[in-house]
Enzyme design. Structure first.
Site, short mmCIF file in Angstrom:
data_model
loop_
_atom_site.label_atom_id
_atom_site.label_comp_id
_atom_site.label_asym_id
_atom_site.label_seq_id
_atom_site.Cartn_x
_atom_site.Cartn_y
_atom_site.Cartn_z
N PHE A 129 -55.37 69.25 -30.97
CA PHE A 129 -55.35 70.03 -32.21
C PHE A 129 -54.55 71.30 -31.96
O PHE A 129 -54.85 72.06 -31.05
CB PHE A 129 -56.76 70.40 -32.70
CG PHE A 129 -56.72 71.14 -34.02
CD1 PHE A 129 -56.62 70.45 -35.21
CD2 PHE A 129 -56.76 72.52 -34.05
CE1 PHE A 129 -56.56 71.13 -36.43
CE2 PHE A 129 -56.70 73.21 -35.25
CZ PHE A 129 -56.60 72.51 -36.45
N ASP A 214 -51.46 75.45 -24.91
CA ASP A 214 -52.18 75.99 -26.08
C ASP A 214 -53.53 76.51 -25.60
O ASP A 214 -54.45 75.75 -25.32
CB ASP A 214 -52.35 74.86 -27.11
CG ASP A 214 -53.15 75.29 -28.33
OD1 ASP A 214 -53.80 76.35 -28.29
OD2 ASP A 214 -53.15 74.53 -29.32
N LYS A 243 -57.54 83.21 -31.54
CA LYS A 243 -59.00 83.25 -31.61
C LYS A 243 -59.64 84.47 -30.94
O LYS A 243 -59.86 85.49 -31.57
CB LYS A 243 -59.57 81.95 -31.05
CG LYS A 243 -59.42 80.75 -31.99
CD LYS A 243 -60.18 79.55 -31.50
CE LYS A 243 -60.04 78.34 -32.41
NZ LYS A 243 -60.73 78.48 -33.70
#
Length: 386
Positions: A129, A214, A243
C-alpha cells in the site's frame, strides 16, 4: 458502545465510520463524546507516535503560530533546514523535499525515480500500500484499491513479497525503481526477510535502478529504529516518511541521495503547503522527542515485551494463525475475520484496526507503558478466547 444518531451528512461516505464520536485525546487515551475512555492501540493509524497532546509538540506549534504559518516556498525558512538536517543526519539520504502526506511523498518519489533514471518501469509488491493518488494507487499491489477508477498509470509490475527470484526475473535495464515497505502495513503486517531486502537492493544497484523504501507507516520510531530499513542495514536511494513525522500534524517528506539533486531542480516539483512553518514546528519537536537519548531503545524494548506477551497470551489461542510485525507494529492473523473482534474490543475500551480482512493490527503510541500494553493484550486475549 456509543450510539451515533443517524443524521443527514454533507460528507462523502468514503469511510466506514465507527459508532464513536471523537471528543478529545491525551497520552494513550481517546475520550468519546459520551465520556467513555478508550485505550488507544491505533495511534491515528500509526501517526501519534509521541502520544496525543504531546506538550512539546503543542508548544512548538503554538510558538510558530504566533509568528506566522504560511509564506510560500519562495521564502527561505530556517525551520525547514533544521528538520531536513535532522532527517538527513539520521538517515541514508542527503536532501529532503517536504509535502503534506504519505501519498504525496510516494508520488514525489515515483516522479523523482523516473526523472533521474529516464526509465518508467517500477517494481512493486502484491498486498503493498503506497497511497490513493493515481501514481501511488498504481504502485499499490491490491486490486481492491484499483477497482472502478479505469486504467491505472502504466509501468508498474506487482511481484510476490519476499520472493527474490521473482524480482530477479523482472529486474532489467528498463527498471527505474523498486518500491517496498520493510513491513507491509495494510497488507497484513508482513515483515520483509533480511535476505530478500538485501537481495532487492543488490539487484537494483546492478541494474542502475533506485531503491525506494516507503517508511510512511514504519518510520519515525515505530519499529524501534528511526527508520525500519536500519534493522536490515540497507542504504535506500529514496526514503518516504509521513504519518508519525508530525505526530498528527499533516506533513510528509522524501529523503534522497545527493546523486538525485539535478532531477529535482527548480520547477520540477512543488507543493503550496509542503514544508509550511507549522508542519515544520511539529516535525522538529516530534523528531527531537524520538531522537532523545534512550527513546528508541525503550521503544525497541517495549516492542519485544509486546511480542512476548502476544505470543504467550494470544498466539496459543485456537483460531490465531500467526503473530507478526516488529517493534510496536504488530499483526494478529486470525482464522475468522478481524472486524467482529475489533468491535468487541471497543466495548471493552480498547481501540485497534484491521490490516486486510483477517488481521488485527496494533499500532500504539510509542509512549505507551508496559502496564498499558499488558492491559490491551489481556483484552485481546479475552475477546478472541470468547
Amino acid at each position: 458502545m456509543e450510539m451515533i444518531q443517524e443524521t443527514k451528512t454533507s460528507l462523502f461516505p468514503t469511510y466506514k465510520r465507527w459508532e464513536i464520536a471523537f471528543e478529545k485525546a491525551e497520552g494513550c487515551h481517546i475520550t468519546a463524546g459520551n465520556g467513555k475512555v478508550y485505550l488507544d492501540f491505533m495511534a491515528g493509524i500509526g501517526v501519534v507516535n509521541v502520544g496525543h497532546g504531546n506538550p512539546n509538540v503543542i508548544a512548538a506549534v503554538e510558538k510558530q503560530l504566533s509568528k506566522g504559518w504560511h509564506g510560500s516556498n519562495l521564502f527561505h525558512f530556517e525551520i525547514q533546514e533544521k528538520v531536513a538536517s535532522l532527517l538527513t543526519k539520521h538517515s541514508a539520504g542527503d536532501l529532503v523535499f517536504f509535502c503534506n502526506s504519505g501519498a504525496e511523498a510516494n508520488e514525489a518519489a515515483i516522479k523523482l525515480a523516473r526523472k533521474h533514471t529516464q526509465r518508467t518501469k517500477i517494481l512493486s509488491f502484491k498486498q503493498s500500500f503506497h497511497g490513493r493518488t493515481y501514481g501511488t494507487m498504481a504502485a499499490t499491489g491490491q486490486d481492491k484499491i484499483h477497482e472502478g477508477f479505469g486504467p491505472m498509470l502504466d509501468g508498474f509490475t506487482y511481484l510476490p513479497y519476499n520472493d527474490l527470484a521473482a524480482v530477479e526475473r523482472e529486474m532489467d535495464k528498463e527498471t527505474a525503481a523498486v518500491i517496498l515497505e520493510i513491513v507491509q502495513g495494510e497488507g497484513g503486517v508482513v515483515p520483509g526477510e533480511d535476505a530478500f531486502l538485501h537481495g532487492v537492493q543488490k539487484l537494483a544497484q546492478e541494474h542502475g535502478a533506485l531503491l525506494i523504501v516507503d517508511e510512511v507507516q514504519t518510520g519515525i520510531g515505530r519499529t524501534g529504529k528511526l527508520f525500519a530499513y536500519e534493522h536490515a542495514n540497507l542504504s535506500p536511494d529514496i526514503v518516504t516518511a509521513a504519518k508519525g513525522l508530525g505526530n498528527g500534524f499533516p506533513v510528509g517528506a522524501i529523503i534522497g541521495k545527493e546523486k538525485l539533486k539535478d532531477a529535482f531542480g527548480p520547477g520540477s516539483h512543488g507543493s503550496t503547503f509542503g514544508g509550511n512553518p507549522l508542519a515544520m514546528a511539529a516535525a522538529e519537536a516530534t523528531l527531537l522527542e524520538v531522537l532523545n537519548d534512550g527513546f528508541l531503545q525503550e521503544t525497541e524494548e517495549k516492542g519485544e515485551y509486546l511480542f512476548s506477551l502476544l505470543k504467550e497470551e494470544v498466539g496459543r489461542i485456537p483460531g490465531v494463525k500467526a503473530i507478526r510485525g516488529r517493534g510496536l507494529m504488530a499483526g494478529i492473523e486470525c482464522e475468522k475475520e478481524a472486524a467482529p473482534y475489533i468491535l468487541k474490543l471497543q466495548e471493552k475500551g480498547v481501540l485497534c484496526i484491521p490490516a486486510g480482512t483477517h488481521v488485527i493490527r496494533l499500532l500504539p503510541p510509542l509512549t505507551m507503558t508496559k502496564d498499558q500494553l499488558l492491559q490491551g493484550v489481556e483484552a485481546i486475549k479475552n475477546v478472541i478466547s470468547e
